[in-house]
Design an enzyme around this catalytic site. Sequence first.
Site, PDB file in Angstrom:
ATOM      1  N   THR A 181       1.040  -0.983   0.082  1.00 12.98           N
ATOM      2  CA  THR A 181       0.015  -0.095   0.102  1.00 12.98           C
ATOM      3  C   THR A 181       0.920   1.095  -0.044  1.00 12.98           C
ATOM      4  O   THR A 181       2.352   1.073   0.514  1.00 12.98           O
ATOM      5  CB  THR A 181      -0.721  -0.009   1.122  1.00 12.98           C
ATOM      6  OG1 THR A 181       0.056   0.386   2.745  1.00 12.98           O
ATOM      7  CG2 THR A 181      -1.896  -1.561   1.517  1.00 12.98           C
ATOM      8  N   GLU A 326      -5.811  -4.319  -0.355  1.00 11.42           N
ATOM      9  CA  GLU A 326      -5.919  -5.731   0.958  1.00 11.42           C
ATOM     10  C   GLU A 326      -6.804  -6.303   0.194  1.00 11.42           C
ATOM     11  O   GLU A 326      -7.337  -7.507   0.485  1.00 11.42           O
ATOM     12  CB  GLU A 326      -5.573  -4.691   2.509  1.00 11.42           C
ATOM     13  CG  GLU A 326      -5.398  -4.381   3.313  1.00 11.42           C
ATOM     14  CD  GLU A 326      -4.697  -3.112   2.847  1.00 11.42           C
ATOM     15  OE1 GLU A 326      -5.262  -2.340   1.864  1.00 11.42           O
ATOM     16  OE2 GLU A 326      -4.389  -2.532   3.400  1.00 11.42           O
ATOM     17  N   LYS A 434     -13.713  16.197  13.785  1.00 15.30           N
ATOM     18  CA  LYS A 434     -15.221  16.228  15.027  1.00 15.30           C
ATOM     19  C   LYS A 434     -15.044  17.478  14.843  1.00 15.30           C
ATOM     20  O   LYS A 434     -13.500  18.098  15.775  1.00 15.30           O
ATOM     21  CB  LYS A 434     -13.972  15.076  15.855  1.00 15.30           C
ATOM     22  CG  LYS A 434     -15.353  14.747  16.297  1.00 15.30           C
ATOM     23  CD  LYS A 434     -14.451  13.747  17.325  1.00 15.30           C
ATOM     24  CE  LYS A 434     -15.655  13.612  18.493  1.00 15.30           C
ATOM     25  NZ  LYS A 434     -15.217  12.160  19.453  1.00 15.30           N
ATOM     26  N   TRP A 439     -19.753  14.560  13.756  1.00 21.54           N
ATOM     27  CA  TRP A 439     -18.880  14.417  13.175  1.00 21.54           C
ATOM     28  C   TRP A 439     -18.884  15.543  11.719  1.00 21.54           C
ATOM     29  O   TRP A 439     -20.319  15.286  11.095  1.00 21.54           O
ATOM     30  CB  TRP A 439     -18.857  12.354  12.437  1.00 21.54           C
ATOM     31  CG  TRP A 439     -17.908  11.709  13.414  1.00 21.54           C
ATOM     32  CD1 TRP A 439     -18.926  10.958  13.962  1.00 21.54           C
ATOM     33  CD2 TRP A 439     -16.822  11.684  13.754  1.00 21.54           C
ATOM     34  NE1 TRP A 439     -18.311  10.759  15.081  1.00 21.54           N
ATOM     35  CE2 TRP A 439     -16.974  10.776  14.692  1.00 21.54           C
ATOM     36  CE3 TRP A 439     -15.716  12.231  13.181  1.00 21.54           C
ATOM     37  CZ2 TRP A 439     -15.918  10.427  15.519  1.00 21.54           C
ATOM     38  CZ3 TRP A 439     -14.431  12.374  14.308  1.00 21.54           C
ATOM     39  CH2 TRP A 439     -14.682  10.845  15.275  1.00 21.54           C
TER      40      TRP A 439
END
Length: 539
Positions: A181, A326, A434, A439
Amino acid sequence: MMNIPLLVSSMLERAERYFPKKTVISRTSSGIVTHTYKEVGERTRRLSSALEKIGVKKGERVGTLAWNHHRHLEAYFAIPGIGAVLHTINIRLSPAHIVYIINHAEDKVLLFDEDLLPLLEKVKDQLKSVEAYVLMTDKEELPESSLEPLFHYEKLISEGDPSFEFKKDLGENDPVGMCYTSATTGNPKGVVYSHRGVVLHSMALGLADNAGLSESDIAMPVVPMFHVNAWGLPFASVWFGTTLVMPGPYFTPKILAELIDSEKVTMTAGVPTIWLGLLNELEHGNYDTSSLTRILCGGSAAPKGLIRAFESKYKIPFIHAYGMTETTPLVVLSRLKSYQNDLPEEEKLEIRSKQGSLVPLVEMKIVGANGEVANDGKEMGELLLRGNWIADEYYKDERTNEAFRDGWLYTGDVVTIDEEGVVKIVDRTKDLIKSGGEWISSVDIENALMAHDAVFEAAVIAVQHERWQERPVACVVLKDAAKEHTTKEELYEFLKPQFAKWWLPDDIIFMDEIPKTSVGKFLKRALRDQLKEHLSQVK
Ligand code: ADP
């Protein structure tokens, strides 16, 4: 039923046998070359035998540092064809990360493009496992080089055996490839793909409700072959006898537009920044893109404005998809259900700009603060995945323990799911903002901004705030033609009807460019650092 190991070599054998006349059109540094699958098969077998002669054994890693072209495609099959592991290396990573990756994977041989030669010469003394280098070049002779031993790809394969038999004494769970990655924090993490995972993922790419890849397609993977195997398209295309168009080194939006036009490309795939660039090119040039039946877009959220522009202006269907290194990568893909076709256009666009529904053979769980979230499109939770092409560990890396737990991959992506089962990526856990205990999705504000006619790109990040903890700040790159007359106020007016007041960014900063990761995603860490300076200067 019979139980026959799923092996990648059988995909190429199918192309050689049943689609020998179909072609791979490859743009290299010196022009465009075309090979039939018969030729690709022979060249691949020659490469397999040559790699064996150099001393590559079953299970050993062979690294590639290369763009999307026919030689890289040959390596995709020749390396697994001798039971070795195809390790595609991201050429845009920093030299330090490239060295780390090669040493960590213990690559025995490196196949590379000429533009990587200076880098490899510089770092060669740090490479602990590499025993031979192979230069993939159009030129007849090798350049002067301190790499030792250095082979010329074409000369090497000319001495190889065109009827080499691919190894069949392999298990379907044996490793076929690996990819790291791109590291946004810490060292890159390695993911190992199995033959079985790649074959099943390729099969899924052919499903009509998925990418629908077929023999009649002319597919151009723009997503690099060093980024999750170009989303598996080279494997699946070869298997299905699909014509492949490889855009080669240092392609530009103009080159992509020309290839679509001249080669009559029917499907292409890449990250949103590629399509933003192409859109810009189409607006200025005169290209025939009518052959395109779909653009597959993933890697980061596709702005709604981008989808709208391609579909309404250029009549090119746009398919939004989600995945990660992944996950081989395709796990979620956005298509309308048949009973949604009659919905108003805007509503359809709203659904399709979400990432979509789960593809067959993959399972998910979305876990929030109070367990699994409701299918209400509102409650947010982390996406967990499992399935036949989902990794179950990082290669020799203790970060495995954080990401893989109880048989699930914890993706680190915060999502919602609606009553139709459609997943929307709200943010990466680390990019959510936040504010006062609530959120805010940076992605939602970015997409709204990018739907404005004057905006080329927008990235939204959190900045520290004494009272609210964090607040959003938007960084905007305007289109050239809009630079003179567009104001912050105009953008605020555009956002206001779309968001609660407290979601509106505290500032909108105009920039010339947004820093990007090696695979073209917004590099928010760099943006935060850049902005720290900017904000302190303002003070
Ligand atoms: P890297 O981690 O190096 O960026 P990956 O390609 O593995 O490379 O990135 C996977 C991540 O990219 C996902 O976890 C998700 O955060 C993001 N991503 C991928 N596709 C989408 C999409 N369609 N919309 C939003 N985010 C996406």
